[in-house]
Motif scaffolding. Sequence first.
Motif, mmCIF file in Angstrom:
data_model
loop_
_atom_site.group_PDB
_atom_site.id
_atom_site.type_symbol
_atom_site.label_atom_id
_atom_site.label_comp_id
_atom_site.label_asym_id
_atom_site.label_seq_id
_atom_site.Cartn_x
_atom_site.Cartn_y
_atom_site.Cartn_z
ATOM 1 N N HIS A 60 1.412 6.633 -7.173
ATOM 2 C CA HIS A 60 0.370 7.585 -7.574
ATOM 3 C C HIS A 60 0.668 9.003 -7.085
ATOM 4 O O HIS A 60 -0.018 9.941 -7.487
ATOM 5 C CB HIS A 60 -0.987 7.127 -7.040
ATOM 6 N N GLY A 61 1.691 9.145 -6.239
ATOM 7 C CA GLY A 61 2.047 10.438 -5.692
ATOM 8 C C GLY A 61 3.409 10.914 -6.146
ATOM 9 O O GLY A 61 3.589 11.293 -7.312
ATOM 10 N N ARG A 62 4.390 10.825 -5.265
ATOM 11 C CA ARG A 62 5.687 11.462 -5.538
ATOM 12 C C ARG A 62 6.436 10.841 -6.713
ATOM 13 O O ARG A 62 7.272 11.510 -7.335
ATOM 14 C CB ARG A 62 6.564 11.453 -4.275
ATOM 15 N N TRP A 63 6.182 9.570 -7.066
ATOM 16 C CA TRP A 63 6.870 8.964 -8.202
ATOM 17 C C TRP A 63 6.267 9.386 -9.540
ATOM 18 O O TRP A 63 6.877 9.161 -10.581
ATOM 19 C CB TRP A 63 6.825 7.441 -8.114
ATOM 20 N N LYS A 64 5.070 9.922 -9.516
ATOM 21 C CA LYS A 64 4.376 10.373 -10.734
ATOM 22 C C LYS A 64 4.302 9.270 -11.791
ATOM 23 O O LYS A 64 4.524 9.487 -12.986
ATOM 24 C CB LYS A 64 5.055 11.622 -11.294
ATOM 25 N N GLY A 65 3.993 8.059 -11.326
ATOM 26 C CA GLY A 65 3.782 6.955 -12.245
ATOM 27 C C GLY A 65 5.044 6.261 -12.740
ATOM 28 O O GLY A 65 4.953 5.391 -13.618
ATOM 29 N N ASP A 66 6.207 6.597 -12.193
ATOM 30 C CA ASP A 66 7.468 5.974 -12.614
ATOM 31 C C ASP A 66 7.898 4.969 -11.551
ATOM 32 O O ASP A 66 8.474 5.329 -10.524
ATOM 33 C CB ASP A 66 8.545 7.037 -12.806
ATOM 34 N N VAL A 67 7.647 3.692 -11.799
ATOM 35 C CA VAL A 67 7.874 2.668 -10.789
ATOM 36 C C VAL A 67 9.355 2.405 -10.531
ATOM 37 O O VAL A 67 9.713 1.809 -9.510
ATOM 38 C CB VAL A 67 7.141 1.364 -11.185
ATOM 39 N N THR A 68 10.241 2.858 -11.424
ATOM 40 C CA THR A 68 11.668 2.573 -11.215
ATOM 41 C C THR A 68 12.212 3.216 -9.949
ATOM 42 O O THR A 68 13.274 2.811 -9.462
ATOM 43 C CB THR A 68 12.516 3.031 -12.420
ATOM 44 N N HIS A 69 11.506 4.173 -9.392
ATOM 45 C CA HIS A 69 11.940 4.752 -8.114
ATOM 46 C C HIS A 69 11.996 3.703 -7.001
ATOM 47 O O HIS A 69 12.701 3.901 -6.007
ATOM 48 C CB HIS A 69 10.993 5.879 -7.695
ATOM 49 N N ILE A 70 11.270 2.611 -7.173
ATOM 50 C CA ILE A 70 11.236 1.600 -6.123
ATOM 51 C C ILE A 70 12.611 0.979 -5.906
ATOM 52 O O ILE A 70 12.936 0.571 -4.779
ATOM 53 C CB ILE A 70 10.192 0.497 -6.441
ATOM 54 N N PHE A 71 13.435 0.916 -6.953
ATOM 55 C CA PHE A 71 14.737 0.276 -6.789
ATOM 56 C C PHE A 71 15.615 1.021 -5.797
ATOM 57 O O PHE A 71 16.246 0.409 -4.936
ATOM 58 C CB PHE A 71 15.426 0.156 -8.148
ATOM 59 N N THR A 72 15.676 2.337 -5.906
ATOM 60 C CA THR A 72 16.501 3.090 -4.968
ATOM 61 C C THR A 72 15.877 3.148 -3.577
ATOM 62 O O THR A 72 16.582 3.078 -2.573
ATOM 63 C CB THR A 72 16.750 4.507 -5.491
ATOM 64 N N GLU A 73 14.548 3.234 -3.519
ATOM 65 C CA GLU A 73 13.917 3.341 -2.201
ATOM 66 C C GLU A 73 13.897 2.015 -1.456
ATOM 67 O O GLU A 73 13.886 1.984 -0.215
ATOM 68 C CB GLU A 73 12.507 3.902 -2.351
ATOM 69 N N ALA A 74 13.914 0.910 -2.176
ATOM 70 C CA ALA A 74 13.909 -0.408 -1.526
ATOM 71 C C ALA A 74 15.308 -0.998 -1.392
ATOM 72 O O ALA A 74 15.478 -2.058 -0.780
ATOM 73 C CB ALA A 74 13.041 -1.374 -2.317
ATOM 74 N N ALA A 75 16.313 -0.341 -1.949
ATOM 75 C CA ALA A 75 17.667 -0.905 -1.981
ATOM 76 C C ALA A 75 18.202 -1.145 -0.575
ATOM 77 O O ALA A 75 17.930 -0.398 0.360
ATOM 78 C CB ALA A 75 18.599 0.023 -2.746
ATOM 79 N N VAL A 76 18.989 -2.217 -0.449
ATOM 80 C CA VAL A 76 19.579 -2.562 0.844
ATOM 81 C C VAL A 76 21.093 -2.295 0.818
ATOM 82 O O VAL A 76 21.683 -2.144 -0.232
ATOM 83 C CB VAL A 76 19.327 -4.047 1.190
ATOM 84 N N GLU B 296 0.828 -1.208 0.000
ATOM 85 C CA GLU B 296 0.000 0.000 0.000
ATOM 86 C C GLU B 296 0.862 1.258 0.000
ATOM 87 O O GLU B 296 0.530 2.257 -0.662
ATOM 88 C CB GLU B 296 -0.937 -0.027 1.199
ATOM 89 N N ALA B 297 1.982 1.212 0.710
ATOM 90 C CA ALA B 297 2.893 2.363 0.713
ATOM 91 C C ALA B 297 3.524 2.563 -0.667
ATOM 92 O O ALA B 297 3.659 3.704 -1.147
ATOM 93 C CB ALA B 297 3.980 2.165 1.764
ATOM 94 N N TRP B 298 3.896 1.465 -1.336
ATOM 95 C CA TRP B 298 4.463 1.580 -2.680
ATOM 96 C C TRP B 298 3.441 2.146 -3.657
ATOM 97 O O TRP B 298 3.774 2.983 -4.505
ATOM 98 C CB TRP B 298 4.953 0.235 -3.185
ATOM 99 N N LEU B 299 2.201 1.709 -3.549
ATOM 100 C CA LEU B 299 1.162 2.221 -4.448
ATOM 101 C C LEU B 299 0.915 3.707 -4.226
ATOM 102 O O LEU B 299 0.725 4.466 -5.189
ATOM 103 C CB LEU B 299 -0.131 1.433 -4.257
ATOM 104 N N ALA B 300 0.929 4.130 -2.962
ATOM 105 C CA ALA B 300 0.749 5.560 -2.669
ATOM 106 C C ALA B 300 1.883 6.370 -3.280
ATOM 107 O O ALA B 300 1.664 7.466 -3.828
ATOM 108 C CB ALA B 300 0.670 5.782 -1.163
ATOM 109 N N ALA B 301 3.105 5.843 -3.204
ATOM 110 C CA ALA B 301 4.246 6.538 -3.808
ATOM 111 C C ALA B 301 4.111 6.603 -5.320
ATOM 112 O O ALA B 301 4.393 7.640 -5.943
ATOM 113 C CB ALA B 301 5.544 5.830 -3.422
#
Length: 470
Positions: free
Chosen positions: A454-470, A447-452
Amino acid sequence: MSNPGAHNSNVIESFQQMVDVLAAGARPRQEWRIGTEHEKFGFVLPDAAGPQRRAWSSPPYAPQGIEALLRDLAGENGGARWQEIIDRDALIGLKGAADAKGCSISLEPGGQFELSGAPLASLHETAAEMDRHFVSIRKPCNELGIGFAPIGFHPTATRADIPWMPKSRYAIMRNYMPRVGTLGLDMMLRTCTVQVNLDFGSEADMARKMRVSLALQPVATALFASSPFYEGKPNGLLSNRAQVWTDTDNARSGMPHLFLRDGFSFAAYVNWLLDVPMYFVTRDDRMIDVAGCSFRAWLDGRDLPGLEGERPTIGDFEDHLTTVFPDVRLKQFLEMRGADAGSPAMMLAQSALWTGILYDDATLHAAEKLVLEHGWDDYSAIRAAVPRTGLDTPWGQGDLRGVAARMVELATDGLRARACRDAHGQDETRYLDPLREIVSGGPTQAEAWLAAYHGRWKGDVTHIFTEAAV
């Protein structure tokens, strides 16, 4: 999935020998341990992208990819920490030595990088082990221009985008999977999970823990959901990984009702296992494809193709144990397999949840009472629903968030009773904090990823790689 190991060549002469393999896992309480396994997707960093390497794409096995990372880790401390695991001249994993003894690193079919942690006495040790692993891979990853992110289902890649790893069992599974389900190749290439392996004290203790953990596994799936994207877009699911398992190979996965019945035993599990089709047999360090053949028929004297005159061994049975994928798997311990990979804090929370529920007698008894409030068919039904509706899945007069809250409360009681404290005097209940936030009304990871998105990522899912990176 497992790395190759030593093969027990003793021929199976009786059914009891196979039962004894499982029974050998029973341990006194003081020897119960926690083993955490977690997977993560690799990706190419934008600064390292080029004609042959697209930003955010999966890194190849070679060159400048997974093999190079394994070789770098193998050289740590002069090669003292890891021993190489070779499959047909390909480096496909590492076995821990020295201060990494009990750990292993293995590759999933699409290059997902897995740490199988050592059996440890406390969650504090698990947290330290996880930290060491992430620190150890960062420097070589930066040099190779790759990163890793634990997410339940690959958020952008198609099947064709992901390179296959050179591991013999995966070639066999790759050919077999399309014969038994539509999503098996997705499971292999595009999913990541976290699991915790926990001990039992006796056959009866195993059966109690199996019933409780298998019944509640769909609630854990909802609680840990972190895979809402498919090839760059939301697809209406919260756990795409869990959805994939509904049509991978139902003969060897899911929630077999047999496991939930009174009288479930090691022998009952062996009987179930013998009727699950085989994948392979290992002889002379070579895997022979026998996919679809019957282990039971082989035991009864029927030859396998390419193995005429060969009789099944204990090692063959132990290999077969690793080729079944129920939501809770029995080996010489119990594996909780229902959760998406997620943030390090959530991966620790998964281990904390099941350790708290299963390792304290009073808590386990209370969890049994919770489970018995509903029939077994109800739990099977929610397994089919939670990939889409998550914690909002209807349950009784409410939804699964209420059940999850009760599970977290039970786990808190169980961890408090364990009274395992770190150097600062803190007990293990703090590892449940991310779950307390969710059951109190906060968003799941999905749910947090979906909010991102539709919000701050502006529909670009590739932001998940940097935000989820370990």
